[in-house]
Design a protein around this motif. Structure first.
Motif, PDB file in Angstrom:
ATOM      1  N   MET A 173      23.712  40.234   0.967  1.00  0.00           N
ATOM      2  CA  MET A 173      22.971  39.201   0.184  1.00  0.00           C
ATOM      3  C   MET A 173      21.495  39.898   0.408  1.00  0.00           C
ATOM      4  SD  MET A 173      24.202  35.506   1.328  1.00  0.00           S
ATOM      5  CE  MET A 173      25.796  34.937   1.180  1.00  0.00           C
ATOM      6  N   ASN A 174      20.937  39.875  -0.900  1.00  0.00           N
ATOM      7  CA  ASN A 174      19.512  40.249  -1.084  1.00  0.00           C
ATOM      8  C   ASN A 174      18.334  39.394  -1.057  1.00  0.00           C
ATOM      9  OD1 ASN A 174      20.752  42.863  -1.546  1.00  0.00           O
ATOM     10  ND2 ASN A 174      21.226  42.329  -3.440  1.00  0.00           N
ATOM     11  N   ASP A 211       4.679  25.211   8.414  1.00  0.00           N
ATOM     12  CA  ASP A 211       3.541  26.086   8.274  1.00  0.00           C
ATOM     13  C   ASP A 211       2.622  25.967   9.252  1.00  0.00           C
ATOM     14  OD1 ASP A 211       4.693  27.642   5.843  1.00  0.00           O
ATOM     15  OD2 ASP A 211       4.083  26.102   4.478  1.00  0.00           O
ATOM     16  N   SER A 212       2.448  24.788   9.964  1.00  0.00           N
ATOM     17  CA  SER A 212       1.396  24.393  10.900  1.00  0.00           C
ATOM     18  C   SER A 212       2.010  23.304  11.660  1.00  0.00           C
ATOM     19  CB  SER A 212      -0.179  24.029  10.281  1.00  0.00           C
ATOM     20  OG  SER A 212       0.308  23.144   9.399  1.00  0.00           O
ATOM     21  N   PRO A 213       1.474  23.044  12.988  1.00  0.00           N
ATOM     22  CA  PRO A 213       1.811  21.981  13.652  1.00  0.00           C
ATOM     23  C   PRO A 213       1.573  20.581  12.770  1.00  0.00           C
ATOM     24  CG  PRO A 213       0.599  23.384  15.010  1.00  0.00           C
ATOM     25  CD  PRO A 213       0.504  24.001  13.533  1.00  0.00           C
ATOM     26  N   TYR A 214       2.538  19.727  12.941  1.00  0.00           N
ATOM     27  CA  TYR A 214       2.594  18.449  12.584  1.00  0.00           C
ATOM     28  C   TYR A 214       3.007  18.384  10.774  1.00  0.00           C
ATOM     29  CZ  TYR A 214      -0.313  17.582  16.330  1.00  0.00           C
ATOM     30  OH  TYR A 214      -0.722  17.760  18.095  1.00  0.00           O
ATOM     31  N   ALA A 215       3.135  19.486  10.160  1.00  0.00           N
ATOM     32  CA  ALA A 215       3.440  19.667   8.822  1.00  0.00           C
ATOM     33  C   ALA A 215       4.859  19.169   8.312  1.00  0.00           C
ATOM     34  CB  ALA A 215       3.019  20.966   8.216  1.00  0.00           C
ATOM     35  N   ASP A 216       5.032  18.873   7.182  1.00  0.00           N
ATOM     36  CA  ASP A 216       6.442  18.755   6.691  1.00  0.00           C
ATOM     37  C   ASP A 216       6.906  20.182   6.490  1.00  0.00           C
ATOM     38  OD1 ASP A 216       6.366  15.822   6.635  1.00  0.00           O
ATOM     39  OD2 ASP A 216       5.773  15.740   4.680  1.00  0.00           O
ATOM     40  N   LEU A 217       8.183  19.962   6.550  1.00  0.00           N
ATOM     41  CA  LEU A 217       8.810  21.570   6.004  1.00  0.00           C
ATOM     42  C   LEU A 217       8.737  21.514   4.770  1.00  0.00           C
ATOM     43  CD1 LEU A 217      12.334  21.133   8.249  1.00  0.00           C
ATOM     44  CD2 LEU A 217       9.898  21.755   8.840  1.00  0.00           C
ATOM     45  N   THR A 218       8.814  22.970   4.234  1.00  0.00           N
ATOM     46  CA  THR A 218       8.660  23.175   2.900  1.00  0.00           C
ATOM     47  C   THR A 218       9.728  24.469   2.645  1.00  0.00           C
ATOM     48  OG1 THR A 218       6.816  24.842   3.280  1.00  0.00           O
ATOM     49  CG2 THR A 218       6.375  22.654   2.580  1.00  0.00           C
ATOM     50  N   VAL A 219      10.304  24.482   1.587  1.00  0.00           N
ATOM     51  CA  VAL A 219      11.479  25.313   1.407  1.00  0.00           C
ATOM     52  C   VAL A 219      10.865  26.552   0.292  1.00  0.00           C
ATOM     53  CG1 VAL A 219      13.717  25.802   0.140  1.00  0.00           C
ATOM     54  CG2 VAL A 219      13.259  23.679   1.587  1.00  0.00           C
ATOM     55  N   ARG A 220      11.086  27.554   0.736  1.00  0.00           N
ATOM     56  CA  ARG A 220      10.642  28.775   0.010  1.00  0.00           C
ATOM     57  C   ARG A 220      11.514  30.087   0.383  1.00  0.00           C
ATOM     58  NH1 ARG A 220       6.036  27.985   3.374  1.00  0.00           N
ATOM     59  NH2 ARG A 220       5.515  29.615   4.603  1.00  0.00           N
ATOM     60  N   GLN A 221      11.023  31.190  -0.089  1.00  0.00           N
ATOM     61  CA  GLN A 221      11.728  32.465   0.417  1.00  0.00           C
ATOM     62  C   GLN A 221      11.369  32.810   1.746  1.00  0.00           C
ATOM     63  OE1 GLN A 221      13.994  34.390  -1.805  1.00  0.00           O
ATOM     64  NE2 GLN A 221      14.164  32.468  -2.658  1.00  0.00           N
ATOM     65  N   ALA A 222      12.283  33.753   2.415  1.00  0.00           N
ATOM     66  CA  ALA A 222      12.200  34.082   3.686  1.00  0.00           C
ATOM     67  C   ALA A 222      12.817  35.701   3.755  1.00  0.00           C
ATOM     68  CB  ALA A 222      12.841  33.139   4.684  1.00  0.00           C
ATOM     69  N   PRO A 223      12.369  36.379   4.757  1.00  0.00           N
ATOM     70  CA  PRO A 223      12.797  37.747   5.044  1.00  0.00           C
ATOM     71  C   PRO A 223      14.510  37.527   5.043  1.00  0.00           C
ATOM     72  CG  PRO A 223      11.240  37.379   6.185  1.00  0.00           C
ATOM     73  CD  PRO A 223      11.411  36.281   5.786  1.00  0.00           C
ATOM     74  N   VAL A 224      15.266  38.636   4.650  1.00  0.00           N
ATOM     75  CA  VAL A 224      16.500  38.844   4.967  1.00  0.00           C
ATOM     76  C   VAL A 224      16.709  39.376   6.595  1.00  0.00           C
ATOM     77  CG1 VAL A 224      18.652  39.609   4.400  1.00  0.00           C
ATOM     78  CG2 VAL A 224      17.370  38.797   2.750  1.00  0.00           C
TER      79      VAL A 224
END
Length: 379
Positions: free
Chosen positions: A1-2, A10-23
């Motif tokens: 998979m590529n 992204d920081s303490p207490y923050a909500d999760l956010t969905v985005r690209q990540a390294p393979v």
């Protein structure tokens, strides 16, 4: 998979956010897994609520998540027990000190895991059902079998003869408790546990020989009477508030070890934000006071209390005994039941934050699971 996608914090207490990540790339002794299901744990909510208080080594942005199930798509050197295409369940250890909190954490589509903390998942067990196991099973195993905990005999797991020794588990319906019941029974021990009345039959099916309602003011006395003259090999205290009754049981039965899987306060009882907070100050003052008093009251009576760290099994003989020798066969035969029941709380990584918020509101005898099948990847 590529390509890969993850639910980042992204920081303490923050909500999760969905985005690209390294393979990720698997190293020696590791597997690369295409994730099909993840589960949320109190640990994820606690890290998000506490900022840098407990996991100060994390360098944000990171990825949370410990429980994964999916399909092997790559192997590192030295891996002989798994092959591409295998269905597996695994403990993702990215949040532990010295690990990679990006490539080795669970809330993503592709993850690297240790082969030694991975087990084959039978085709009869869905990814959603199997993913409830990793952190809860590992924590239960650490509490029962690690030398610094109850140090029970695990040499014949799954084939041990019955012993006239009792393990008391306060909090049997919890994720850790339900797995501990099954592991203790597989090691030959008798199990007495507590649960709310509606879960008594379930605890019996998991292997407990006696179950008492933890709300009963006489629960401690009833457990002591049930023990009778048998030796109590140890007490596993699970869930907030379990330490005090466990200490009373130990004093009454002569038990000398209590392994605790939960702190004496709820870390949910604080605002999830930065800055000054009276609630947070009160919480940590209460935590420190109660912990110190427990240590003094226990040790003055020859009782050793200890807090469990589930990942300890990765560096001890307990890890291969549980994940390598016991779990694959026990899942295939039905001897070990995936516990707790999976409750699919959403589909796609975007649903993970809502599942964590739901967990804070309270979930009993269930584990919140997010499905990541092919149609939901990247969502």
């Amino acid at each position: 998979m590529n390509s890969n996608s993850a639910a980042w914090i992204d920081s303490p207490y923050a909500d999760l956010t969905v985005r690209q990540a390294p393979v990720p790339t698997p190293g020696p002794g590791q597997l690369l897994i295409a994730v099909r299901a993840v589960a949320v744990n109190p640990l994820d909510a606690i890290i998000q609520s506490n900022g840098a208080v407990m996991y100060g080594w994390l360098r944000y942005a990171v990825i949370l998540g410990e429980d994964v199930a999916g399909v092997v798509i790559g192997t590192g050197t030295g891996v002989d027990d798994f092959a591409v295409g295998d269905r597996v369940v695994a403990y993702a250890m990215g949040l532990e000190k010295g690990r990679d909190a990006v490539s080795e954490s669970g809330f993503q589509e592709i993850v690297v895991v240790e082969a030694g903390l991975t087990a084959a998942l039978p085709t009869a067990v869905s990814f959603e059902d199997g993913v409830v196991l990793p952190l809860a099973l590992s924590t239960a195993a650490a509490g029962l079998f690690e030398e610094g905990q109850l140090a029970l005999d695990f040499s014949r797991l799954g084939g041990a003869p019955p012993r006239d020794e009792v393990v008391v588990i306060w909090g049997g319906a919890t994720s850790v408790g339900g797995n501990a019941i099954q592991l203790a029974r597989a090691a030959g021990y008798r199990v007495i546990t507590t649960a709310s009345a509606r879960n008594h039959d379930l605890m019996t099916r998991l292997g407990a020989e006696a179950v008492f309602d933890y709300r009963d003011p006489r629960a401690v006395d009833r457990i002591v009477a049930e023990v009778g003259g048998s030796r109590v090999a140890g007490i596993l205290a699970v869930a907030v508030g379990s330490a005090e009754p466990s200490l009373r049981i130990a004093r009454a039965t002569g038990a000398t070890k209590i392994a605790m899987a939960s702190p004496p306060v709820s870390f949910y009882d604080q605002p999830r934000r930065r800055g000054f907070s009276l609630a947070r100050i009160r919480l940590f003052l209460t935590l420190g006071t109660r912990t110190a008093l427990l240590q003094v009251r226990s040790r003055s009576r020859g009782i050793t209390p200890s807090f469990i760290w589930g990942s300890a099994i990765a560096a001890s003989p307990v890890g291969p005994a549980i994940w390598g020798r016991y779990l694959p066969a026990a899942l295939a035969s039905g001897e070990h039941r995936p516990y707790p029941q999976a409750r699919v709380a959403g589909r796609g990584l975007a649903a993970v934050q809502h599942a964590i918020d739901t967990l804070r509101d309270g979930v009993s005898a269930q584990k919140l699971v997010i499905s990541l099948d092919e149609a939901q990847r990247g969502s």
